[in-house]
Design a protein around this motif. Structure first.
Motif, PDB file in Angstrom:
ATOM      1  N   THR A  60       0.862  -1.268  -0.099  1.00  0.00           N
ATOM      2  CA  THR A  60      -0.007  -0.099   0.078  1.00  0.00           C
ATOM      3  C   THR A  60       0.807   1.145   0.030  1.00  0.00           C
ATOM      4  N   SER A  86      -2.439  -0.626  -3.614  1.00  0.00           N
ATOM      5  CA  SER A  86      -3.195   0.587  -3.840  1.00  0.00           C
ATOM      6  C   SER A  86      -2.121   1.659  -3.666  1.00  0.00           C
ATOM      7  N   TYR A 132       0.516   2.786   5.662  1.00  0.00           N
ATOM      8  CA  TYR A 132       1.045   2.302   4.469  1.00  0.00           C
ATOM      9  C   TYR A 132       2.391   1.482   4.762  1.00  0.00           C
TER      10      TYR A 132
END
Length: 397
Positions: A261, A283, A323
């Motif tokens: 991420t 993502s 993240y």
């Protein structure tokens, strides 16, 4: 490299400050923050325009790159029979100016984010004030747009400093308008005005260049492991004419896992984050403060059908998600000076957003030593890669 300690940077960077100005006998409170241009003071360009702008009842004045907009707010309040459109490419400056106008009860002025094409907005103006921004090609783009939207007889007031290259900018404006009047020169800054003629003048060669020609875009080639793609860009965005060498160095050494991420801080037109997405990241979130870069990123995400990529303005982004990989080629200039506040903000913000065993990668010129700042927020800091020009700083907990 100077730096803040003990988690002060985010608070300092995001704290709205109320300041006071007295101009032409009028007093006004306005809002500002450290992350907008000329946030600490009133720019001399704004003062010159305010002193010499010829305002008449019924005028509609477009004021470009006005920052916190203290001077045009006072003018708007002093001339209620006129309309003012106050435009910024910095989305935080736009948000603060909107709040200032509301708190001051100024209803004949409206704050607007800089659009990629001025003619897409029905301004209907007869006078334009431009505080010369950084970048000659960006200024050329704005001059071309201004010349297009002004009616014959309309006026441009252009102010800037010698360090901003105002003499070259004046030469460009003369080529478009065919006339020039020097109104004032003060402390290395000059104000000139130009009137649009009803006669057509031959356009300079630079006028038709992609990115400078109104409504046009530049095309940037981005190489990735599966081939290459082309991204939209325009002057006013960092490294608008091609992926800069620092970013290329970071991408050359970047390893992205399918489970990653990713957060790209200060994304520009999206090169780093889009590269990560094309490499298969789960993502990608992009964050940017420049309205032109935000629109370019949106265009690029849509053109490449990247449904796992999202773009946020710096005002929208909240450090709630974690993240595994945070990437950045952060800005380190404010005008012509070196400025580290944004870098320090990115580093501290990353420490709040990075998941356990995640990594922060920042690319920087060799002379920029980010190690001490990163060590204040991360357990581990190292130089992951370097060459004769750049370093990739890596940090994790």
């Amino acid at each position: 490299m100077p730096h803040f300690r003990n988690l002060d940077v985010i608070k300092y960077y995001q704290e709205v400050q109320r300041k006071h100005i007295t101009f032409q006998g009028q007093s006004l409170d306005y809002l500002t923050r450290p992350c907008i241009p000329d946030w600490e003071s009133i720019s001399l360009s704004a003062v010159l325009i305010g002193d010499y702008l010829d305002i008449e009842p019924g005028d509609h004045i477009l004021w470009l790159e006005c920052g916190h907009g203290a001077v045009p707010q006072i003018l708007a309040r002093s001339f209620p029979a006129c309309r003012f459109s106050l435009v910024n490419s910095n989305v935080i400056a736009h948000a603060l100016l909107t709040q200032s106008l509301q708190s001051n009860g100024i209803t004949n002025a409206k704050a607007t984010q800089m659009p990629t094409t001025l003619s897409n907005t029905d301004y209907g103006v007869n006078k334009v004030a431009l505080q010369a921004p950084k970048g000659r090609n960006f200024t050329r783009r704005l001059l071309s747009e201004i010349h297009q939207i002004l009616p014959p007889g309309g006026w441009l007031y252009l102010a800037g400093g010698n360090k901003q290259g105002i003499k070259s900018i004046n030469a460009d404006a003369r080529q478009l308008f065919g006339n020039e009047t020097l109104l004032a020169y003060r402390k290395g800054h000059r104000l000139t005005c130009y009137q649009k003629s009803s006669e057509e003048h031959p356009k300079p060669e630079w006028h038709v260049q992609p990115g400078i020609l109104p409504a046009s875009w530049q095309r940037i080639c981005l190489h990735h492991p599966k081939g290459e793609v082309y991204l939209a860009s325009m002057p006013g965005i960092f490294s608008s004419d091609g992926v800069d060498p620092g970013t290329q160095f970071l991408l050359h050494h970047l390893a992205v896992k399918p489970s990653d991420t990713v957060l790209d801080l200060g994304c520009g037109y999206g090169a780093i984050g889009i590269y990560a997405a094309l490499c298969g990241a789960a993502s990608v979130d992009l964050v940017e403060v420049n309205s032109l870069a935000i629109e370019a990123s949106r265009i690029n995400i849509t053109a490449l059908s990247l449904d796992r990529v999202n773009i946020f303005t710096s005002e929208e982004f909240q450090p709630q998600r974690k993240y595994s990989l945070i990437l950045s080629n952060p800005p380190f200039h404010r005008g012509h000076d070196t400025e580290f506040l944004t870098v320090q903000f990115f580093i501290q913000l990353s420490s709040l957003c990075l998941e356990k065993r995640g990594k922060l990668l920042i690319v920087a010129n060799r002379f920029l030593s980010y190690g001490k700042v990163m060590a204040a927020y991360f357990t581990h800091t190292t130089i992951a890669h370097e060459d004769s020009h750049y370093r990739i700083w890596e940090a994790w907990n």
